[in-house]
Motif scaffolding. Structure first.
Motif, PDB file in Angstrom:
ATOM      1  N   LEU A 199       0.843  -1.193   0.000  1.00  0.00           N
ATOM      2  CA  LEU A 199       0.000   0.000   0.000  1.00  0.00           C
ATOM      3  C   LEU A 199       0.878   1.243   0.000  1.00  0.00           C
ATOM      4  N   ASP A 200       0.418   2.286  -0.695  1.00  0.00           N
ATOM      5  CA  ASP A 200       1.143   3.553  -0.591  1.00  0.00           C
ATOM      6  C   ASP A 200       0.753   4.248   0.721  1.00  0.00           C
ATOM      7  N   LYS A 201       1.282   5.416   0.956  1.00  0.00           N
ATOM      8  CA  LYS A 201       1.051   6.080   2.239  1.00  0.00           C
ATOM      9  C   LYS A 201      -0.379   6.584   2.391  1.00  0.00           C
ATOM     10  N   ASP A 202      -1.128   6.594   1.294  1.00  0.00           N
ATOM     11  CA  ASP A 202      -2.558   6.916   1.356  1.00  0.00           C
ATOM     12  C   ASP A 202      -3.408   5.659   1.418  1.00  0.00           C
ATOM     13  N   LEU A 203      -2.755   4.508   1.544  1.00  0.00           N
ATOM     14  CA  LEU A 203      -3.385   3.198   1.673  1.00  0.00           C
ATOM     15  C   LEU A 203      -3.993   2.670   0.384  1.00  0.00           C
ATOM     16  N   ALA A 204      -3.599   3.236  -0.749  1.00  0.00           N
ATOM     17  CA  ALA A 204      -4.013   2.681  -2.036  1.00  0.00           C
ATOM     18  C   ALA A 204      -3.077   1.529  -2.398  1.00  0.00           C
ATOM     19  N   LEU A 205      -3.626   0.497  -3.023  1.00  0.00           N
ATOM     20  CA  LEU A 205      -2.794  -0.612  -3.479  1.00  0.00           C
ATOM     21  C   LEU A 205      -1.732  -0.116  -4.459  1.00  0.00           C
ATOM     22  N   ARG A 206      -0.549  -0.677  -4.361  1.00  0.00           N
ATOM     23  CA  ARG A 206       0.545  -0.294  -5.256  1.00  0.00           C
ATOM     24  C   ARG A 206       1.466  -1.494  -5.484  1.00  0.00           C
ATOM     25  N   ARG A 207       2.313  -1.375  -6.494  1.00  0.00           N
ATOM     26  CA  ARG A 207       3.288  -2.421  -6.779  1.00  0.00           C
ATOM     27  C   ARG A 207       4.257  -2.568  -5.607  1.00  0.00           C
ATOM     28  N   CYS A 208       4.585  -3.800  -5.279  1.00  0.00           N
ATOM     29  CA  CYS A 208       5.539  -4.044  -4.200  1.00  0.00           C
ATOM     30  C   CYS A 208       6.959  -3.703  -4.656  1.00  0.00           C
ATOM     31  N   GLY A 209       7.791  -3.345  -3.705  1.00  0.00           N
ATOM     32  CA  GLY A 209       9.196  -3.122  -3.981  1.00  0.00           C
ATOM     33  C   GLY A 209       9.941  -4.444  -4.080  1.00  0.00           C
ATOM     34  N   LYS A 210      11.236  -4.389  -3.932  1.00  0.00           N
ATOM     35  CA  LYS A 210      12.071  -5.584  -4.063  1.00  0.00           C
ATOM     36  C   LYS A 210      11.933  -6.484  -2.840  1.00  0.00           C
ATOM     37  N   ARG A 211      12.317  -7.747  -3.017  1.00  0.00           N
ATOM     38  CA  ARG A 211      12.371  -8.764  -1.959  1.00  0.00           C
ATOM     39  C   ARG A 211      10.994  -9.140  -1.414  1.00  0.00           C
ATOM     40  N   MET A 212       9.979  -8.964  -2.200  1.00  0.00           N
ATOM     41  CA  MET A 212       8.631  -9.394  -1.810  1.00  0.00           C
ATOM     42  C   MET A 212       8.283 -10.621  -2.637  1.00  0.00           C
ATOM     43  N   ARG A 213       8.726 -11.774  -2.173  1.00  0.00           N
ATOM     44  CA  ARG A 213       8.553 -13.011  -2.937  1.00  0.00           C
ATOM     45  C   ARG A 213       7.521 -13.902  -2.264  1.00  0.00           C
ATOM     46  N   THR A 214       6.728 -14.598  -3.080  1.00  0.00           N
ATOM     47  CA  THR A 214       5.733 -15.528  -2.555  1.00  0.00           C
ATOM     48  C   THR A 214       6.415 -16.751  -1.959  1.00  0.00           C
ATOM     49  N   GLY A 215       5.905 -17.181  -0.803  1.00  0.00           N
ATOM     50  CA  GLY A 215       6.466 -18.337  -0.125  1.00  0.00           C
ATOM     51  C   GLY A 215       5.502 -19.497  -0.053  1.00  0.00           C
ATOM     52  N   CYS A 216       4.584 -19.605  -1.001  1.00  0.00           N
ATOM     53  CA  CYS A 216       3.680 -20.751  -1.116  1.00  0.00           C
ATOM     54  C   CYS A 216       4.061 -21.557  -2.360  1.00  0.00           C
ATOM     55  N   PRO A 217       3.696 -22.834  -2.404  1.00  0.00           N
ATOM     56  CA  PRO A 217       4.021 -23.641  -3.579  1.00  0.00           C
ATOM     57  C   PRO A 217       3.505 -23.003  -4.862  1.00  0.00           C
ATOM     58  N   VAL A 218       4.299 -23.078  -5.906  1.00  0.00           N
ATOM     59  CA  VAL A 218       3.905 -22.468  -7.173  1.00  0.00           C
ATOM     60  C   VAL A 218       2.783 -23.250  -7.837  1.00  0.00           C
ATOM     61  N   SER A 219       2.888 -24.562  -7.834  1.00  0.00           N
ATOM     62  CA  SER A 219       1.887 -25.375  -8.538  1.00  0.00           C
ATOM     63  C   SER A 219       1.156 -26.347  -7.621  1.00  0.00           C
ATOM     64  N   ALA A 220       1.800 -26.829  -6.575  1.00  0.00           N
ATOM     65  CA  ALA A 220       1.158 -27.799  -5.683  1.00  0.00           C
ATOM     66  C   ALA A 220       0.101 -27.125  -4.824  1.00  0.00           C
ATOM     67  N   PRO A 221      -0.991 -27.819  -4.520  1.00  0.00           N
ATOM     68  CA  PRO A 221      -2.027 -27.238  -3.664  1.00  0.00           C
ATOM     69  C   PRO A 221      -1.556 -27.129  -2.216  1.00  0.00           C
ATOM     70  N   PHE A 222      -2.181 -26.235  -1.474  1.00  0.00           N
ATOM     71  CA  PHE A 222      -1.939 -26.101  -0.051  1.00  0.00           C
ATOM     72  C   PHE A 222      -3.280 -25.896   0.636  1.00  0.00           C
ATOM     73  N   THR A 223      -3.271 -25.911   1.968  1.00  0.00           N
ATOM     74  CA  THR A 223      -4.513 -25.872   2.745  1.00  0.00           C
ATOM     75  C   THR A 223      -4.685 -24.543   3.448  1.00  0.00           C
ATOM     76  N   ILE A 224      -5.922 -24.060   3.442  1.00  0.00           N
ATOM     77  CA  ILE A 224      -6.316 -22.944   4.301  1.00  0.00           C
ATOM     78  C   ILE A 224      -7.192 -23.534   5.399  1.00  0.00           C
ATOM     79  N   PRO A 225      -6.684 -23.657   6.623  1.00  0.00           N
ATOM     80  CA  PRO A 225      -7.439 -24.339   7.673  1.00  0.00           C
ATOM     81  C   PRO A 225      -8.771 -23.649   8.000  1.00  0.00           C
ATOM     82  N   ALA A 226      -9.736 -24.455   8.387  1.00  0.00           N
ATOM     83  CA  ALA A 226     -11.068 -23.948   8.745  1.00  0.00           C
ATOM     84  C   ALA A 226     -10.987 -23.049   9.969  1.00  0.00           C
ATOM     85  N   THR A 227     -11.965 -22.156  10.120  1.00  0.00           N
ATOM     86  CA  THR A 227     -11.979 -21.209  11.228  1.00  0.00           C
ATOM     87  C   THR A 227     -12.606 -21.758  12.495  1.00  0.00           C
TER      88      THR A 227
END
Length: 228
Positions: A199-227
């Motif tokens: 988010l920018d300083k006005d809280l609008a969505l914006r492109r992330c800077g460097k070193r913001m990498r996804t840490g979930c499997p690229v192709s394999a499924p994963f679980t979102i546990p129930a609440t």
């Protein structure tokens, strides 16, 4: 005349030594570090990362965290609103004597349901925002409220099996301004841990800077546990 010259020379040497020692002390002075921290706390960063923790995953690993995990059915909660540099990372633990008062903490518990977390996030990240505690948590509240949670993730009673692409797609459907380069996903042991949005300083969505990498499997499924 020789006595006068010696006195003058001695005085000059004394002044030079004093200036040299003063310069060395200034370089070693703890106030220099405090000044750098204080300058960071004035808001010298580029944008925010809003980290949204998936509470059921957290609570599986921290069952003793009664305040957050006492069978309250939380889904996404706010982990933090982190000042961030364009080149990656961000300032932390800036110099500040301020602490959140009881009213501020009580209000923050609506979206960050742990007093321990509230105080930790203020000391680690809020102190670098250039805001006082009340203003910082009001901003965090607004940031959290700006995200629309996909319907299927508001209170799932069963575990959700998904992929990184499908979760991104669901988040983008619920938030049309969101793009892939504005978020990252984070998993551990095959389960969703966190979603991070930039988010920018006005809280609008914006492109992330460097070193913001996804840490979930690229192709394999994963679980979102129930609440529940």
């Amino acid at each position: 005349m020789r006595s006068l010259a010696r006195a003058f020379l001695t005085g000059a040497v004394t002044l030079l030594l004093a200036a040299t020692c003063g310069s060395a002390l200034a370089r070693r002075s703890p106030h220099k570090h405090a000044d750098r921290d204080a300058s960071a706390a004035t808001g010298s960063y580029d944008y925010y990362v809003m980290a949204l923790s998936w509470s059921p995953t957290y609570c599986q690993a921290h069952p003793d965290e009664e305040e957050q995990c006492g069978h309250k059915g939380y889904g996404f909660v706010l982990h933090g609103l982190w000042p961030q540099y364009e080149g990656g990372n961000g300032p932390q633990r800036c110099t500040s004597d301020a602490e959140p008062d009881r009213r501020t903490v009580a209000q923050a518990l609506a979206f960050m349901p742990s007093r321990r977390l509230v105080n930790h996030e203020w000391r680690t990240h809020g102190t670098c925002s250039g805001l006082d505690p009340a203003a910082y948590f009001q901003l965090a509240d607004r940031a959290f409220a700006s995200l629309q949670v996909p319907t299927e993730l508001k209170a799932p009673r069963r575990d959700v099996q998904t992929t990184a692409n499908d979760l991104r797609a669901a988040l983008k459907r619920a938030n049309p301004a969101l793009r892939d380069d504005m978020l990252s996903l984070h998993c551990s042991q095959g389960e969703l841990v966190e979603v991070r949005l930039c988010l920018d300083k006005d809280l609008a969505l914006r492109r992330c800077g460097k070193r913001m990498r996804t840490g979930c499997p690229v192709s394999a499924p994963f679980t979102i546990p129930a609440t529940n």
